[in-house]
Design a protein around this motif. Structure first.
Motif, PDB file in Angstrom:
ATOM      1  N   LEU A   1       0.805  -1.222   0.000  1.00 59.14           N
ATOM      2  CA  LEU A   1       0.000   0.000   0.000  1.00 59.14           C
ATOM      3  C   LEU A   1       0.840   1.276   0.000  1.00 59.14           C
ATOM      4  O   LEU A   1       0.368   2.313  -0.469  1.00 59.14           O
ATOM      5  CB  LEU A   1      -0.930   0.003   1.217  1.00 59.14           C
ATOM      6  CG  LEU A   1      -1.953  -1.141   1.275  1.00 59.14           C
ATOM      7  CD1 LEU A   1      -2.696  -1.128   2.602  1.00 59.14           C
ATOM      8  CD2 LEU A   1      -2.933  -1.049   0.120  1.00 59.14           C
ATOM      9  N   GLY A   2       2.058   1.200   0.525  1.00 61.45           N
ATOM     10  CA  GLY A   2       2.885   2.397   0.610  1.00 61.45           C
ATOM     11  C   GLY A   2       4.144   2.373  -0.216  1.00 61.45           C
ATOM     12  O   GLY A   2       4.869   3.361  -0.290  1.00 61.45           O
ATOM     13  N   GLY A   3       4.432   1.215  -0.833  1.00 59.28           N
ATOM     14  CA  GLY A   3       5.641   1.101  -1.636  1.00 59.28           C
ATOM     15  C   GLY A   3       6.856   0.773  -0.788  1.00 59.28           C
ATOM     16  O   GLY A   3       6.785   0.735   0.449  1.00 59.28           O
ATOM     17  N   PRO A   4       8.005   0.540  -1.416  1.00 62.06           N
ATOM     18  CA  PRO A   4       9.237   0.192  -0.692  1.00 62.06           C
ATOM     19  C   PRO A   4       9.653   1.240   0.334  1.00 62.06           C
ATOM     20  O   PRO A   4      10.275   0.923   1.346  1.00 62.06           O
ATOM     21  CB  PRO A   4      10.283   0.065  -1.800  1.00 62.06           C
ATOM     22  CG  PRO A   4       9.494  -0.240  -3.024  1.00 62.06           C
ATOM     23  CD  PRO A   4       8.208   0.515  -2.881  1.00 62.06           C
ATOM     24  N   GLY A   5       9.310   2.499   0.083  1.00 60.93           N
ATOM     25  CA  GLY A   5       9.678   3.582   1.000  1.00 60.93           C
ATOM     26  C   GLY A   5       9.072   3.429   2.385  1.00 60.93           C
ATOM     27  O   GLY A   5       9.579   4.014   3.350  1.00 60.93           O
ATOM     28  N   ALA A   6       7.989   2.635   2.504  1.00 61.42           N
ATOM     29  CA  ALA A   6       7.352   2.426   3.806  1.00 61.42           C
ATOM     30  C   ALA A   6       8.337   1.821   4.805  1.00 61.42           C
ATOM     31  O   ALA A   6       8.272   2.096   6.004  1.00 61.42           O
ATOM     32  CB  ALA A   6       6.128   1.518   3.648  1.00 61.42           C
ATOM     33  N   LEU A   7       9.273   1.005   4.298  1.00 60.77           N
ATOM     34  CA  LEU A   7      10.240   0.357   5.182  1.00 60.77           C
ATOM     35  C   LEU A   7      11.168   1.396   5.821  1.00 60.77           C
ATOM     36  O   LEU A   7      11.533   1.268   7.003  1.00 60.77           O
ATOM     37  CB  LEU A   7      11.053  -0.672   4.389  1.00 60.77           C
ATOM     38  CG  LEU A   7      11.728  -1.797   5.190  1.00 60.77           C
ATOM     39  CD1 LEU A   7      10.716  -2.576   6.001  1.00 60.77           C
ATOM     40  CD2 LEU A   7      12.478  -2.732   4.254  1.00 60.77           C
TER      41      LEU A   7
ATOM     42  N   ILE B   1      21.337  -4.687  -3.104  1.00 59.09           N
ATOM     43  CA  ILE B   1      21.644  -3.255  -3.293  1.00 59.09           C
ATOM     44  C   ILE B   1      20.488  -2.543  -3.996  1.00 59.09           C
ATOM     45  O   ILE B   1      20.068  -1.457  -3.548  1.00 59.09           O
ATOM     46  CB  ILE B   1      22.964  -3.076  -4.071  1.00 59.09           C
ATOM     47  CG1 ILE B   1      24.138  -3.571  -3.206  1.00 59.09           C
ATOM     48  CG2 ILE B   1      23.168  -1.605  -4.447  1.00 59.09           C
ATOM     49  CD1 ILE B   1      25.486  -3.506  -3.878  1.00 59.09           C
ATOM     50  N   PRO B   2      19.914  -3.117  -5.076  1.00 59.22           N
ATOM     51  CA  PRO B   2      18.729  -2.486  -5.681  1.00 59.22           C
ATOM     52  C   PRO B   2      17.577  -2.309  -4.695  1.00 59.22           C
ATOM     53  O   PRO B   2      16.850  -1.315  -4.759  1.00 59.22           O
ATOM     54  CB  PRO B   2      18.346  -3.463  -6.801  1.00 59.22           C
ATOM     55  CG  PRO B   2      19.633  -4.097  -7.188  1.00 59.22           C
ATOM     56  CD  PRO B   2      20.376  -4.263  -5.904  1.00 59.22           C
ATOM     57  N   ALA B   3      17.422  -3.259  -3.754  1.00 60.49           N
ATOM     58  CA  ALA B   3      16.355  -3.149  -2.749  1.00 60.49           C
ATOM     59  C   ALA B   3      16.601  -1.949  -1.832  1.00 60.49           C
ATOM     60  O   ALA B   3      15.674  -1.194  -1.515  1.00 60.49           O
ATOM     61  CB  ALA B   3      16.265  -4.429  -1.931  1.00 60.49           C
ATOM     62  N   PHE B   4      17.868  -1.765  -1.413  1.00 57.05           N
ATOM     63  CA  PHE B   4      18.217  -0.604  -0.597  1.00 57.05           C
ATOM     64  C   PHE B   4      17.907   0.689  -1.354  1.00 57.05           C
ATOM     65  O   PHE B   4      17.360   1.647  -0.782  1.00 57.05           O
ATOM     66  CB  PHE B   4      19.703  -0.636  -0.230  1.00 57.05           C
ATOM     67  CG  PHE B   4      19.999  -1.296   1.080  1.00 57.05           C
ATOM     68  CD1 PHE B   4      19.628  -0.698   2.273  1.00 57.05           C
ATOM     69  CD2 PHE B   4      20.647  -2.523   1.112  1.00 57.05           C
ATOM     70  CE1 PHE B   4      19.902  -1.319   3.494  1.00 57.05           C
ATOM     71  CE2 PHE B   4      20.927  -3.146   2.320  1.00 57.05           C
ATOM     72  CZ  PHE B   4      20.557  -2.549   3.517  1.00 57.05           C
ATOM     73  N   LEU B   5      18.261   0.729  -2.630  1.00 61.23           N
ATOM     74  CA  LEU B   5      18.008   1.916  -3.446  1.00 61.23           C
ATOM     75  C   LEU B   5      16.514   2.190  -3.568  1.00 61.23           C
ATOM     76  O   LEU B   5      16.081   3.347  -3.511  1.00 61.23           O
ATOM     77  CB  LEU B   5      18.629   1.739  -4.842  1.00 61.23           C
ATOM     78  CG  LEU B   5      20.163   1.676  -4.883  1.00 61.23           C
ATOM     79  CD1 LEU B   5      20.661   1.375  -6.298  1.00 61.23           C
ATOM     80  CD2 LEU B   5      20.766   2.985  -4.382  1.00 61.23           C
ATOM     81  N   LEU B   6      15.730   1.125  -3.731  1.00 65.04           N
ATOM     82  CA  LEU B   6      14.273   1.280  -3.805  1.00 65.04           C
ATOM     83  C   LEU B   6      13.729   1.905  -2.524  1.00 65.04           C
ATOM     84  O   LEU B   6      12.893   2.818  -2.567  1.00 65.04           O
ATOM     85  CB  LEU B   6      13.604  -0.083  -4.018  1.00 65.04           C
ATOM     86  CG  LEU B   6      13.556  -0.652  -5.434  1.00 65.04           C
ATOM     87  CD1 LEU B   6      13.008  -2.076  -5.401  1.00 65.04           C
ATOM     88  CD2 LEU B   6      12.669   0.217  -6.328  1.00 65.04           C
TER      89      LEU B   6
ATOM     90  N   GLY C   1      10.673  -7.362   4.974  1.00 61.08           N
ATOM     91  CA  GLY C   1      10.629  -6.418   3.863  1.00 61.08           C
ATOM     92  C   GLY C   1      11.618  -6.763   2.763  1.00 61.08           C
ATOM     93  O   GLY C   1      11.283  -6.718   1.567  1.00 61.08           O
ATOM     94  N   PHE C   2      12.843  -7.157   3.139  1.00 61.55           N
ATOM     95  CA  PHE C   2      13.849  -7.492   2.134  1.00 61.55           C
ATOM     96  C   PHE C   2      13.529  -8.800   1.412  1.00 61.55           C
ATOM     97  O   PHE C   2      13.863  -8.964   0.237  1.00 61.55           O
ATOM     98  CB  PHE C   2      15.240  -7.550   2.773  1.00 61.55           C
ATOM     99  CG  PHE C   2      15.964  -6.247   2.723  1.00 61.55           C
ATOM    100  CD1 PHE C   2      16.832  -5.961   1.684  1.00 61.55           C
ATOM    101  CD2 PHE C   2      15.749  -5.279   3.693  1.00 61.55           C
ATOM    102  CE1 PHE C   2      17.504  -4.742   1.612  1.00 61.55           C
ATOM    103  CE2 PHE C   2      16.403  -4.064   3.641  1.00 61.55           C
ATOM    104  CZ  PHE C   2      17.281  -3.790   2.597  1.00 61.55           C
ATOM    105  N   VAL C   3      12.885  -9.735   2.107  1.00 60.14           N
ATOM    106  CA  VAL C   3      12.434 -10.966   1.448  1.00 60.14           C
ATOM    107  C   VAL C   3      11.446 -10.623   0.335  1.00 60.14           C
ATOM    108  O   VAL C   3      11.535 -11.149  -0.785  1.00 60.14           O
ATOM    109  CB  VAL C   3      11.777 -11.918   2.474  1.00 60.14           C
ATOM    110  CG1 VAL C   3      10.949 -12.995   1.764  1.00 60.14           C
ATOM    111  CG2 VAL C   3      12.834 -12.579   3.347  1.00 60.14           C
ATOM    112  N   VAL C   4      10.543  -9.720   0.627  1.00 63.73           N
ATOM    113  CA  VAL C   4       9.520  -9.307  -0.337  1.00 63.73           C
ATOM    114  C   VAL C   4      10.117  -8.517  -1.493  1.00 63.73           C
ATOM    115  O   VAL C   4       9.758  -8.715  -2.661  1.00 63.73           O
ATOM    116  CB  VAL C   4       8.431  -8.469   0.382  1.00 63.73           C
ATOM    117  CG1 VAL C   4       7.530  -7.766  -0.626  1.00 63.73           C
ATOM    118  CG2 VAL C   4       7.605  -9.348   1.310  1.00 63.73           C
ATOM    119  N   LEU C   5      11.053  -7.618  -1.181  1.00 67.40           N
ATOM    120  CA  LEU C   5      11.630  -6.746  -2.214  1.00 67.40           C
ATOM    121  C   LEU C   5      12.648  -7.468  -3.086  1.00 67.40           C
ATOM    122  O   LEU C   5      12.624  -7.334  -4.326  1.00 67.40           O
ATOM    123  CB  LEU C   5      12.287  -5.528  -1.554  1.00 67.40           C
ATOM    124  CG  LEU C   5      11.335  -4.547  -0.850  1.00 67.40           C
ATOM    125  CD1 LEU C   5      12.137  -3.454  -0.139  1.00 67.40           C
ATOM    126  CD2 LEU C   5      10.357  -3.924  -1.836  1.00 67.40           C
TER     127      LEU C   5
END
Length: 459
Positions: free
Chosen positions: A95-101, A239-244, A321-325
């Motif tokens: 609902l909030g995107g990766p930034g929610a993390l 690393i792409p997940a961190f950037l997201l 969160g990282f498992v999902v991303l």
């Protein structure tokens, strides 16, 4: 009925949207500043007083009405870690995107000091009940610290009632994956969950502490290791997940696959809400469990608040969160199936059968650990409000609620009574704010004593 349900849902969404989030964040910022960023200043001392003493045997025998500091901590953590972290974090991302993390991390760091403050007060104003057990928490510090007798009763009644839908939601969260994986009737799952929970709660506070100190570390370690394996399988996406996460925390999330996109406001809203909800910051329940600890000075046990938020939000929620991303399931799963994202990611690595078995059993035992603690919270309020008879009555109601919740019945009741959280949270946080001076005095006194003891040992 449908209109009533929608109306209740809208009120609940509004209440637990920015009004509540801003209120809690301001309270968290206040204590972070007033305690001079305590988690950072005293980081080494906190580690020494908590994790450093897990395997240290107490110098004296444990009092009859108390738990060890680790048992009290494990019980407090059991109420927050588990099902909500596994199914709730993917919902926030959906609902909030990766930034929610990212915003989840922010609220955890800010909220640590608020949780620390309420645990200090829970121990500072605790007292022995007729069963010679330590009893503390919001009702105690509202009544003894501020003279808010009426508001303390409101809090007690509110929490006592709120535990009913909490039991139902917990039971439903474990019933769904088990029913899907093994085709068991949901009421079977409910009855089994209720019976095992009963075996613990009828053993009293001592049995709860002993079960949680053994069960919870195993569950947390198993989940952490499994998540690390999955994330390692998608190592090139770390690393792409961190950037997201950092990019979408400050910029809108574009629509990708089944993900419909989200604004920065939504990322903040869901990140803040999930961070607060999963760690129960401001709710006061953490002070109820930790008030049972056998410690001489309140800050000694309150330091565990920092460890609680670290494990619950900064470790377990982050790994979910990282498992999902990293697995990419967040872009392939419709929002209505968001609670199952972690399961889908596990299935990609371990296969359907093993993943279904593992998640089902993990969720089952996490829920058992959570249920015995939240029922303890409700029973404590009943005991203070009216005595043993109401305590046993509420115990029976809670165990029945588990069976009903597993079947998915009375969802309207879940939404209606869930509003009780706001009713109990607001006066609790206000009470903590009014008693802020007491928190600082107790903290300073303890740190001065530690400093004095260290100098004497050096001499």
């Amino acid at each position: 009925m449908h209109k009533i349900e929608n109306g209740i849902e809208k009120i609940s969404d509004f209440t637990w949207g920015f009004p509540m989030v801003v209120f809690l964040l301001l309270a968290g910022c206040y204590f972070t500043i007033r305690l001079k960023v305590l988690p950072v200043r005293y980081f080494l001392i906190i580690i020494k007083e908590t994790i450093g003493k897990i395997f240290k045997k107490p110098s004296t025998s444990l009092p009859e009405g108390a738990l060890t500091p680790f048992q009290a901590f494990s019980s407090s953590l059991a109420a927050t870690a588990g099902a909500t972290n596994i199914v709730g974090v993917p919902v926030a991302i959906s609902l909030g995107g990766p930034g929610a993390l990212f915003w989840m991390w922010v609220v955890a760091l800010i909220g640590m000091s608020l949780l620390y403050a309420e645990i200090v007060l829970g121990l500072a104003y605790r007292e022995k009940n007729k069963q010679d057990e330590w009893v503390g928490g919001p009702m105690s510090y509202m009544k003894k610290g501020l003279g808010w007798k009426g508001i303390s009763v409101l809090y007690g009644v509110g929490l006592l009632l709120e535990i009913i839908p909490s039991c139902m939601v917990q039971a439903n969260s474990v019933a769904e994956p088990i029913v899907k994986a093994f085709s068991f009737p949901s009421w079977w799952v409910g009855i089994a969950t209720s019976i095992i929970t009963a075996l613990i709660v009828f053993g009293g506070m001592k049995r709860m502490g002993k079960v949680n100190e053994k069960l919870l570390p195993i569950l947390v370690i198993l989940y952490v290791i499994t998540c690390l394996i999955v994330i390692g399988f998608y190592y090139d996406q770390i690393i792409p997940a961190f950037l997201l996460i950092f990019t979408h925390a400050f910029h809108p999330s574009a629509a990708i696959g089944t993900f419909t996109g989200a604004s920065v406001v939504l990322a903040m809203r869901w990140g803040f809400a999930r961070g607060l909800y999963t760690s129960e910051i401001g709710l006061g329940t953490g002070s109820i469990a930790n008030a049972t600890a056998s410690v001489k000075y309140p800050p000694q046990q309150a330091f565990w608040a920092i460890i609680t938020v670290t494990i619950d939000t900064l470790i377990i929620c982050t790994l979910s969160g990282f498992v999902v991303l990293t697995s990419g399931v967040w872009t392939k799963t419709p929002s209505k199936e968001a609670p199952s994202m972690v399961i889908y990611a596990f299935q990609n690595v371990f296969g359907h059968t093993l993943s279904d078995w593992f998640i089902s059993l993990l969720l089952f035992f996490f829920v058992i650990a959570t249920l015995n603690v939240i029922i303890f919270y409700g029973e404590q309020q009943a005991l203070i409000l009216s005595g043993r008879k109401l305590q046993l009555t509420m115990r029976f109601i809670y165990l029945i609620a588990i069976v009903i919740g597993a079947t998915g019945a009375l969802t309207l009741l879940w939404k209606l009574l869930d509003l009780m959280i706001a009713v109990i949270l607001v006066p609790n946080v206000l009470a903590i704010l009014f008693l802020g001076k007491k928190v600082c005095e107790l903290t300073d006194h303890y740190m001065e004593k530690r400093k004095k003891d260290s100098l004497e040992e050096a001499i």
